[in-house]
Enzyme design. Structure first.
Site, PDB file in Angstrom:
ATOM      1  N   GLU A  85      26.640  30.103 113.722  1.00 46.13           N
ATOM      2  CA  GLU A  85      27.364  31.149 112.864  1.00 46.13           C
ATOM      3  C   GLU A  85      28.623  30.276 112.814  1.00 46.13           C
ATOM      4  OE1 GLU A  85      26.227  32.998 110.846  1.00 46.13           O
ATOM      5  OE2 GLU A  85      24.089  33.436 111.997  1.00 46.13           O
ATOM      6  N   CYS A 128      36.115  34.908 109.857  1.00 46.72           N
ATOM      7  CA  CYS A 128      35.077  34.003 109.371  1.00 46.72           C
ATOM      8  C   CYS A 128      34.862  33.780 107.690  1.00 46.72           C
ATOM      9  CB  CYS A 128      34.000  33.652 110.129  1.00 46.72           C
ATOM     10  SG  CYS A 128      32.774  35.062 110.258  1.00 46.72           S
TER      11      CYS A 128
END
Length: 468
Positions: free
Chosen positions: A212, A246
């Site tokens: 991720e 993110c």
């Protein structure tokens, strides 16, 4: 922690897993225990996170970490029995009367490497999926946020036996040793640069990985969408955790004639979101001096290359790990802030007039983790979805697609590989195992060698029905 000690824990977990893989009841009990741990220690988590950053609002940690975690656990408990069911499928006609089905089985012992920006969520959220899937796990929170890492280690190791779930903490050398262990699956959240190193290390053991990562997530604003509303939602998503998210909008694309209105709208949004931002205790600080200096270096590079840097508040104070929000106009591709993920309260504006050209601009770059598009026209939205590729998309808002338990979360290409959350997380930490059950008398018994004339005719007959 030395590699030998890590390897000892992993071997212990693998032996325990093989002796007794977690049952449905054990998984359920473990998820409920994790929920209790989070609830009982949430004030410690909140305090530790704030100490790591120097300042982060209690409400932000509750809204962005604690609540999503508890909701994910609730969702897993509610659906676990159904996820674990075997699924029967239609068998191949020429293998009649066999039956075919698949079932999800745990992999074994998995490694989970968390990230500092949302330490509690990004360490424990994959653990929810790993527990639901029936695995044992070793956690390694990020060393960049040591206070929250220490709390996670303390509460996890006090609640679970070492051979089932265990947490270790340490510096970058520990991370290197951790990623080189022969886990049955390795889950990493972090930067693209480190993600490449993790994958290289895991490859030596053929350990499957979920990465991720991040990248530059664009927000495209159509000229038909109310600009004031778009600006407010973009800045809300951008300024959570001072941009250290993110999936935060990394840059904005809009027609040049909307620049002034967008600037005024973002100033208004910031003033409402964070009044007196320098003194505001709800506006997060930058995680470390090193990251603070990195952001200033980006600004200096952009300024030296001709960018216009606009403060969104009337006065500025960027010392002591605080950085105030800024818009950047007249950006070029040679600027560092257009080549790297920003991870801070800096928002470049790219001027492109048409949606088609904006999509071409985005498609010429690595696939982003998130894509945001503001438009009320359904045909335009459908066209954009068809002609772009990203980890996820939110239409007419930012970041909240990751909170949908029935949607997968994950990147594509440079922004990562693999998914988690909900059923996709359960599946990510499982083996989808194929099973065929043959009957006492089967058609295949007549197709074993030797191939007589009758069997050749039978094969020819079968072949006629297998062609399209």
């Amino acid at each position: 922690m030395e590699r030998e000690e890590l390897n000892r824990i992993l071997i212990k977990q693998k032996i325990a897993f093989k002796a007794s893989p977690p049952s449905f009841e054990k998984r359920l009990d473990s998820l409920k225990l994790l929920s209790d741990i989070i609830e009982e220690n949430k004030e410690y988590f909140i305090e530790a996170v704030s100490e790591d950053f120097g300042l982060r609002a209690k409400e932000e940690t509750l809204f962005l970490e604690i609540f999503p975690l508890q909701d994910q656990i609730r969702h897993a408990i509610k659906n676990l029995r159904n996820w674990m069911k075997r699924r029967h499928v239609t068998g191949a006609w020429f293998l009649y009367p066999s039956k075919a089905f698949y079932q999800y089985q745990p992999l074994g012992s998995v490694g989970i490497m968390g990230a500092w920006n949302y330490q509690v969520l990004l360490t424990l959220s994959p653990l929810v999926d790993a527990i639901a899937a029936g695995n044992h796990a070793i956690l390694k929170p990020s060393e960049v946020a040591p206070r929250s890492a220490g709390i996670i280690k303390q509460v996890i190791n006090a609640a679970y036996p070492e051979e089932y779930i265990h947490c270790v903490t340490g510096d970058a050398s520990l991370a290197e040793n951790f990623s080189s262990l022969p886990f049955d699956h390795l889950f990493f959240t972090g930067s693209i640069r480190v993600g490449k190193l993790i994958m290289k290390s895991a490859a030596k053991n053929l350990t499957p990985v979920t990465l991720e990562l991040g990248g530059k997530s664009p927000a495209i604003i159509s000229d038909s969408y109310p600009l004031k509303r778009a600006a407010k939602r973009i800045m809300a998503g951008k300024l959570f955790n001072a941009g250290q998210t993110c999936v935060a909008p990394d840059y904005v694309i809009l027609p040049k004639n909307l620049n002034e209105e967008f600037l005024n709208s973002t100033r208004e949004a910031v003033a409402k979101l964070y009044p007196d931002i320098v003194q505001n205790k709800q506006y997060s600080h930058i995680i470390s001096e090193r990251h603070h200096e990195r952001l200033h270096a980006m600004l200096d590079d952009a300024r030296n290359k001709g960018a216009e840097i606009v403060e969104l508040i009337s006065h500025q104070n960027n010392g002591d790990k605080l950085m105030t929000p800024k818009l950047i106009f007249d950006v070029t591709e040679e600027m560092e802030l257009m080549m790297e993920e920003i991870f801070g309260p800096i928002l470049p504006v790219v001027n492109i007039d048409s949606c088609e050209d904006a999509v071409s601009y985005v498609n010429d770059k690595p696939n982003p983790l998130a894509l945001y598009y503001f438009d009320t026209r359904r045909k335009k939205v459908d066209w954009l979805l068809k002609n772009t590729l990203s980890g996820g998309v939110t239409i007419n808002d930012t970041i909240y697609h990751l909170a949908q338990n029935n949607l997968p979360f994950g990147g594509v290409g440079n922004s990562g590989m693999g998914h988690y959350h909900g059923f996709d997380g359960f599946r990510n930490f499982s083996k989808k195992r194929a099973v065929m059950k043959q009957r006492r008398i089967a058609a295949t018994d007549f197709l074993h060698p030797p191939f007589t004339d009758f069997k050749r005719k039978l094969l020819h007959y079968i072949g006629r029905f297998t062609k399209v």
